[in-house]
Design a protein around this motif. Structure first.
Motif, PDB file in Angstrom:
ATOM      1  N   LEU A   1      52.189  -2.742 -36.229  1.00  0.00           N
ATOM      2  CA  LEU A   1      51.462  -3.564 -35.254  1.00  0.00           C
ATOM      3  C   LEU A   1      50.014  -3.817 -35.664  1.00  0.00           C
ATOM      4  O   LEU A   1      49.519  -4.945 -35.559  1.00  0.00           O
ATOM      5  CB  LEU A   1      51.490  -2.895 -33.880  1.00  0.00           C
ATOM      6  N   VAL A   2      49.331  -2.790 -36.134  1.00  0.00           N
ATOM      7  CA  VAL A   2      47.904  -2.933 -36.437  1.00  0.00           C
ATOM      8  C   VAL A   2      47.648  -3.863 -37.620  1.00  0.00           C
ATOM      9  O   VAL A   2      46.839  -4.792 -37.521  1.00  0.00           O
ATOM     10  CB  VAL A   2      47.251  -1.547 -36.641  1.00  0.00           C
TER      11      VAL A   2
ATOM     12  N   ALA B   1      47.112  -9.328 -27.762  1.00  0.00           N
ATOM     13  CA  ALA B   1      47.793  -8.375 -28.644  1.00  0.00           C
ATOM     14  C   ALA B   1      46.933  -7.131 -28.859  1.00  0.00           C
ATOM     15  O   ALA B   1      47.456  -6.014 -28.935  1.00  0.00           O
ATOM     16  CB  ALA B   1      48.125  -9.033 -29.974  1.00  0.00           C
ATOM     17  N   ASP B   2      45.624  -7.302 -28.930  1.00  0.00           N
ATOM     18  CA  ASP B   2      44.720  -6.156 -29.046  1.00  0.00           C
ATOM     19  C   ASP B   2      44.886  -5.213 -27.862  1.00  0.00           C
ATOM     20  O   ASP B   2      44.978  -3.990 -28.020  1.00  0.00           O
ATOM     21  CB  ASP B   2      43.263  -6.634 -29.103  1.00  0.00           C
TER      22      ASP B   2
ATOM     23  N   ARG C   1      45.241 -19.346 -30.013  1.00  0.00           N
ATOM     24  CA  ARG C   1      45.362 -18.231 -30.965  1.00  0.00           C
ATOM     25  C   ARG C   1      44.407 -17.104 -30.580  1.00  0.00           C
ATOM     26  O   ARG C   1      44.793 -15.924 -30.585  1.00  0.00           O
ATOM     27  CB  ARG C   1      45.060 -18.684 -32.396  1.00  0.00           C
ATOM     28  N   ALA C   2      43.185 -17.436 -30.230  1.00  0.00           N
ATOM     29  CA  ALA C   2      42.204 -16.404 -29.875  1.00  0.00           C
ATOM     30  C   ALA C   2      42.684 -15.601 -28.676  1.00  0.00           C
ATOM     31  O   ALA C   2      42.524 -14.364 -28.629  1.00  0.00           O
ATOM     32  CB  ALA C   2      40.849 -17.046 -29.581  1.00  0.00           C
TER      33      ALA C   2
ATOM     34  N   LEU D   1      51.319  -7.230 -23.241  1.00  0.00           N
ATOM     35  CA  LEU D   1      51.100  -8.549 -23.829  1.00  0.00           C
ATOM     36  C   LEU D   1      51.295  -9.624 -22.761  1.00  0.00           C
ATOM     37  O   LEU D   1      50.480 -10.558 -22.632  1.00  0.00           O
ATOM     38  CB  LEU D   1      52.071  -8.775 -24.990  1.00  0.00           C
ATOM     39  N   GLY D   2      52.354  -9.480 -21.981  1.00  0.00           N
ATOM     40  CA  GLY D   2      52.607 -10.439 -20.913  1.00  0.00           C
ATOM     41  C   GLY D   2      51.508 -10.449 -19.863  1.00  0.00           C
ATOM     42  O   GLY D   2      51.098 -11.516 -19.380  1.00  0.00           O
ATOM     43  N   LYS D   3      51.002  -9.274 -19.520  1.00  0.00           N
ATOM     44  CA  LYS D   3      49.940  -9.188 -18.512  1.00  0.00           C
ATOM     45  C   LYS D   3      48.661  -9.877 -18.974  1.00  0.00           C
ATOM     46  O   LYS D   3      47.925 -10.450 -18.169  1.00  0.00           O
ATOM     47  CB  LYS D   3      49.623  -7.721 -18.201  1.00  0.00           C
TER      48      LYS D   3
END
Length: 204
Positions: free
Chosen positions: A132-133, A108-109, A101-102, A91-93
């Motif tokens: 998560l999903v 997150a995907d 938001r997008a 997520l950080g990368k």
């Protein structure tokens, strides 16, 4: 989403303290269908994260998330450390410093796909992906903090009647039915804590 330093520190404290406070509950869940050490392992990992404050909050949001992930991978035993740590790191990368938001949804995907690859699992197998999903779907659909937190809690509950297909619980076969997945519960706690702090600043 733009978080100042104080908000980043508050977020880290909320994540860590929530896991630490629920360590006994997580241990009880894991004793039913796992090794019984999930709560202790997660507590150890987030105590290590907490110990890096206040310096951790001095980092940008992406760098902070990557640092949390690396700490969890190194300090949390079992499957949870690599999986939860991978989520934070990826997520950080993928995030820019002030994501829309997008951009948050897209990052997150990528992080969820990395967890799938690392765990060689998919949603529906009684793992943390079962939180998560569906939470990602609510986030992508524009859900606010309350909707995100509610979905996280409900998704963890929905693992209770599931048959475990991956992880140590899978060795129990049908005896895994009737017990909440500990990894799903810990992830739901983390999401709930983040949503409360951020009001999901994701009015992104």
């Amino acid at each position: 989403m733009s978080l100042d330093r104080a908000s980043r520190e508050e977020l880290v404290r909320a994540l860590a303290e929530t896991v630490i406070q629920h360590a006994d509950e997580l241990t009880d869940l894991d004793q039913a269908i796992g090794d019984g050490d999930h709560g202790l392992n997660m507590k150890r990992g987030f105590e290590a994260v907490l110990a890096t404050l206040p310096g951790l909050a001095d980092k940008s949001l992406p760098e902070m998330l990557k640092s949390i992930g690396m700490t969890l991978v190194m300090k949390v035993g079992g499957a949870s450390g690599p999986l939860v740590g991978t989520f934070f790191m990826e997520l950080g990368k993928a995030l820019p410093e002030q994501p829309t938001r997008a951009e948050f949804v897209a990052a997150a995907d990528l992080a969820i796909n990395a967890v799938k690859a690392r765990g060689r699992s998919e949603a529906g197998q009684k793992t943390l992906l079962d939180v998560l999903v569906p939470v990602q779907a609510v986030l992508a659909a524009g859900g606010d903090a309350r909707a995100i937190a509610m979905e996280a809690a409900q998704a963890a509950d929905r693992t209770t009647p599931m048959l475990a297909i991956r992880g140590r619980a899978s060795f129990l076969g049908e005896r895994s039915i009737g017990h909440m997945d500990p990894g799903s519960r810990s992830v739901s706690l983390l999401i709930g804590a983040a949503a409360k702090v951020l009001e999901f600043e994701v009015r992104l």
